[in-house]
Design an enzyme around this catalytic site. Structure first.
Site, PDB file in Angstrom:
ATOM      1  N   TYR A  24     -53.837   8.444 -60.863  1.00  0.00           N
ATOM      2  CA  TYR A  24     -53.836   9.876 -61.220  1.00  0.00           C
ATOM      3  C   TYR A  24     -55.136  10.532 -60.740  1.00  0.00           C
ATOM      4  O   TYR A  24     -55.136  11.632 -60.195  1.00  0.00           O
ATOM      5  CB  TYR A  24     -53.670  10.039 -62.742  1.00  0.00           C
ATOM      6  CG  TYR A  24     -54.118  11.389 -63.259  1.00  0.00           C
ATOM      7  CD1 TYR A  24     -53.425  12.550 -62.921  1.00  0.00           C
ATOM      8  CD2 TYR A  24     -55.265  11.516 -64.061  1.00  0.00           C
ATOM      9  CE1 TYR A  24     -53.858  13.796 -63.371  1.00  0.00           C
ATOM     10  CE2 TYR A  24     -55.700  12.754 -64.509  1.00  0.00           C
ATOM     11  CZ  TYR A  24     -54.990  13.886 -64.161  1.00  0.00           C
ATOM     12  OH  TYR A  24     -55.432  15.115 -64.587  1.00  0.00           O
ATOM     13  N   SER A 106     -62.031  21.934 -68.028  1.00  0.00           N
ATOM     14  CA  SER A 106     -60.685  22.340 -67.594  1.00  0.00           C
ATOM     15  C   SER A 106     -59.872  22.874 -68.775  1.00  0.00           C
ATOM     16  O   SER A 106     -60.038  22.423 -69.907  1.00  0.00           O
ATOM     17  CB  SER A 106     -59.974  21.125 -66.995  1.00  0.00           C
ATOM     18  OG  SER A 106     -58.579  21.334 -66.948  1.00  0.00           O
ATOM     19  N   GLN A 127     -62.776  26.587 -66.896  1.00  0.00           N
ATOM     20  CA  GLN A 127     -61.764  26.812 -65.849  1.00  0.00           C
ATOM     21  C   GLN A 127     -60.477  27.256 -66.499  1.00  0.00           C
ATOM     22  O   GLN A 127     -59.990  26.615 -67.426  1.00  0.00           O
ATOM     23  CB  GLN A 127     -61.552  25.516 -65.055  1.00  0.00           C
ATOM     24  CG  GLN A 127     -60.418  25.588 -64.029  1.00  0.00           C
ATOM     25  CD  GLN A 127     -59.097  25.088 -64.588  1.00  0.00           C
ATOM     26  OE1 GLN A 127     -59.087  24.184 -65.431  1.00  0.00           O
ATOM     27  NE2 GLN A 127     -57.995  25.673 -64.153  1.00  0.00           N
ATOM     28  N   TYR A 129     -56.465  28.000 -66.354  1.00  0.00           N
ATOM     29  CA  TYR A 129     -55.108  27.986 -65.806  1.00  0.00           C
ATOM     30  C   TYR A 129     -54.358  29.044 -66.586  1.00  0.00           C
ATOM     31  O   TYR A 129     -54.344  29.013 -67.821  1.00  0.00           O
ATOM     32  CB  TYR A 129     -54.422  26.649 -66.075  1.00  0.00           C
ATOM     33  CG  TYR A 129     -54.689  25.571 -65.064  1.00  0.00           C
ATOM     34  CD1 TYR A 129     -54.659  25.828 -63.700  1.00  0.00           C
ATOM     35  CD2 TYR A 129     -54.956  24.263 -65.471  1.00  0.00           C
ATOM     36  CE1 TYR A 129     -54.893  24.824 -62.774  1.00  0.00           C
ATOM     37  CE2 TYR A 129     -55.187  23.251 -64.549  1.00  0.00           C
ATOM     38  CZ  TYR A 129     -55.149  23.542 -63.209  1.00  0.00           C
ATOM     39  OH  TYR A 129     -55.374  22.561 -62.297  1.00  0.00           O
ATOM     40  N   ARG A 164     -47.392  14.574 -56.476  1.00  0.00           N
ATOM     41  CA  ARG A 164     -48.285  13.414 -56.325  1.00  0.00           C
ATOM     42  C   ARG A 164     -47.434  12.159 -56.445  1.00  0.00           C
ATOM     43  O   ARG A 164     -46.954  11.814 -57.521  1.00  0.00           O
ATOM     44  CB  ARG A 164     -49.377  13.460 -57.375  1.00  0.00           C
ATOM     45  CG  ARG A 164     -50.034  14.828 -57.297  1.00  0.00           C
ATOM     46  CD  ARG A 164     -51.340  14.982 -57.937  1.00  0.00           C
ATOM     47  NE  ARG A 164     -51.654  16.405 -57.912  1.00  0.00           N
ATOM     48  CZ  ARG A 164     -51.992  17.124 -58.975  1.00  0.00           C
ATOM     49  NH1 ARG A 164     -52.117  16.544 -60.143  1.00  0.00           N
ATOM     50  NH2 ARG A 164     -52.229  18.412 -58.860  1.00  0.00           N
ATOM     51  N   HIS A 273     -58.216  21.666 -53.985  1.00  0.00           N
ATOM     52  CA  HIS A 273     -57.910  20.946 -55.219  1.00  0.00           C
ATOM     53  C   HIS A 273     -58.029  19.428 -54.985  1.00  0.00           C
ATOM     54  O   HIS A 273     -57.276  18.631 -55.531  1.00  0.00           O
ATOM     55  CB  HIS A 273     -56.493  21.304 -55.690  1.00  0.00           C
ATOM     56  CG  HIS A 273     -56.326  21.372 -57.186  1.00  0.00           C
ATOM     57  ND1 HIS A 273     -56.283  22.535 -57.891  1.00  0.00           N
ATOM     58  CD2 HIS A 273     -56.185  20.395 -58.118  1.00  0.00           C
ATOM     59  CE1 HIS A 273     -56.098  22.293 -59.185  1.00  0.00           C
ATOM     60  NE2 HIS A 273     -56.049  20.988 -59.351  1.00  0.00           N
ATOM     61  N   ARG A 276     -54.841  17.611 -53.747  1.00  0.00           N
ATOM     62  CA  ARG A 276     -53.809  17.295 -54.747  1.00  0.00           C
ATOM     63  C   ARG A 276     -52.691  18.325 -54.797  1.00  0.00           C
ATOM     64  O   ARG A 276     -51.753  18.178 -55.571  1.00  0.00           O
ATOM     65  CB  ARG A 276     -54.452  17.202 -56.138  1.00  0.00           C
ATOM     66  CG  ARG A 276     -55.477  16.115 -56.243  1.00  0.00           C
ATOM     67  CD  ARG A 276     -56.351  16.281 -57.456  1.00  0.00           C
ATOM     68  NE  ARG A 276     -55.708  15.965 -58.701  1.00  0.00           N
ATOM     69  CZ  ARG A 276     -55.551  14.737 -59.189  1.00  0.00           C
ATOM     70  NH1 ARG A 276     -55.970  13.706 -58.492  1.00  0.00           N
ATOM     71  NH2 ARG A 276     -54.980  14.533 -60.351  1.00  0.00           N
TER      72      ARG A 276
END
Ligand SMILES: Cc1cc2nc3c(=O)[nH]c(=O)nc-3n(C[C@H](O)[C@H](O)[C@H](O)COP(=O)(O)O)c2cc1C
Length: 386
Positions: A24, A106, A127, A129, A164, A273, A276
């Site tokens: 991951y 994050s 950060q 999202y 991924r 990123h 990713r």
């Protein structure tokens, strides 16, 4: 054996983490072409050293948004860092603080904004999202403000989640695919089992939940909350709510860098990123010069993607970046040794930067410019310059 390089930390991380967690962190999207390009393009750059310049005193500090950083580094936002080490975000925030650089939390962290605030003395970055649930986005911004976060990074390169394939193969999905192979593999990582899986409550700390809501329902909620309809209008909305420095993270073209500045961003993070998201995107270092030119001093330019050596940081600064974010480089350290491992990762990069700066015949980062590198012709992307 004492880890000497980031690659040494990566090897330790690989031994300590269950394969699905290591992959991951380590993996990229689709064929991982962009993941590899991030490294390969740093390695294509060659230095132009000057000699006999008295480099007996050297300074690696920079000023970013009014604060002096000991090094031109920021710990990048990493979703689920708390899956790599127990309360991983707090360990990383403490290591950043001890090293004199910022930590960026994050949205998708295990520890909440408030937990990290309670553990850290210095302001950290946040950060964002932004999903369909605008109230959640607004409350995250409010909470980041209340916690004294100094910089907000709005990530724009995830309209949908990248594919991924290591994760799909390993069953690292929501819900996870449990197979005899991954149960056995996880059971062999007894230290990780004891400290992370059994030793702390895994959750998504920033998503409001009642105490008994586990990780999986919250992860499902986050996935359902994905919003591919966002435009610069949403960015303007975020701008109206955040009075401090605001970054657009995930810019790879001069056009978008210009739009970011026109819509009021204080800076951009040139980033794919970490390979990713869009596979086949250019390496961040290869597009940096065109973005620095487009921004033309009107905003701060940061870069991430592929930084594994101090030399990479100096190359990015020579091409006009003000500082760099590091992702995996610190996460390998976190997996290898928690807070001390992250400190070691930062120390490794700092040592490499210091030696390289001296060998380049420069005393400070301000003395680094394009003359520190041999010219290199990157293949021009189709439509460039429009
Ligand atoms: C495991 C992992 C999780 C990440 N999670 C986030 C995230 O939650 N938000 C975000 O903006 N970027 C995220 N990123 C991207 C990083 O912030 C950064 O852009 C990238 O790691 C830089 O590349 P590098 O790992 O080669 O240094 C993540 C990267 C990794 C490796």
């Amino acid at each position: 054996m004492r880890p000497v390089t980031i690659e040494d930390l990566r090897r330790i991380a690989r031994r300590r983490l269950p394969r699905m967690v290591f992959d991951y962190v380590d993996g990229g999207a689709f064929d991982e072409v962009t993941l590899r390009a991030n490294r390969a393009d740093f390695e294509r750059l060659r230095f132009r050293p000057r000699v006999l310049t008295d480099v007996s005193e050297r300074d690696l500090s920079v000023v970013l948004f009014g604060s002096r950083l000991a090094l031109p580094l920021v710990l990048a936002p990493i979703g689920l860092a708390g899956l790599v080490a127990r309360r991983g975000e707090i360990q990383a925030a403490r290591a950043a603080e001890a090293s004199g650089i910022p930590f960026c939390l994050s949205t998708a962290s295990v520890c909440s904004i408030e937990e990290v605030r309670a553990a850290a003395v210095k302001p950290f970055w946040f950060q964002l999202y932004m999903g369909k649930d605008r109230e959640l986005a607004r409350s995250l911004i409010d909470r980041a403000r209340a916690a004294g976060c100094s910089v907000l990074a709005f990530t724009v390169d995830v309209p949908v989640a990248g594919q991924r394939e290591r994760d799909l193969r390993n069953g690292f999905t929501v819900p996870p695919r449990i197979t005899p192979a991954n149960v056995l593999d996880t059971a062999r990582r007894w230290r990780w089992m004891r400290e992370v899986l059994l030793g702390s409550r895994l959750t998504l700390g920033n998503v409001p939940h009642s105490r008994d809501e586990g990780f999986l329902p919250l992860a499902r909620l986050m996935l359902r909350n994905h919003d591919a309809s966002k435009t610069w209008r949403e960015f303007e909305w975020v701008r109206s709510l955040w009075p401090g420095p605001l970054l657009v993270k995930g810019v790879l073209t001069a056009e978008d860098a210009r739009l970011a500045v026109e819509h009021g961003a204080d800076g951009v993070v040139v980033s794919n990123h970490g390979g990713r998201q869009l596979d086949g995107a250019p390496s961040s270092i290869s597009v940096l010069p065109s973005i620095v030119e487009a921004v033309a001093g009107r905003a701060t330019v940061l870069l991430d993607g592929g930084i594994r050596r101090g030399q990479d940081v100096l190359k990015a600064l020579a091409l006009g970046a003000h500082a760099c974010l590091i992702g995996r480089a610190f996460v390998y350290g976190l997996a290898a040794g928690g807070e001390a491992g992250v400190r070691r990762a930062i120390e490794i990069l700092a040592g490499e930067m210091d030696v390289t700066l001296a060998l380049l015949g420069r005393r400070s980062l301000a003395e680094l410019d394009g003359s520190a590198l041999e010219p290199v012709a990157w293949p021009a992307p189709a439509g460039a310059g429009r």
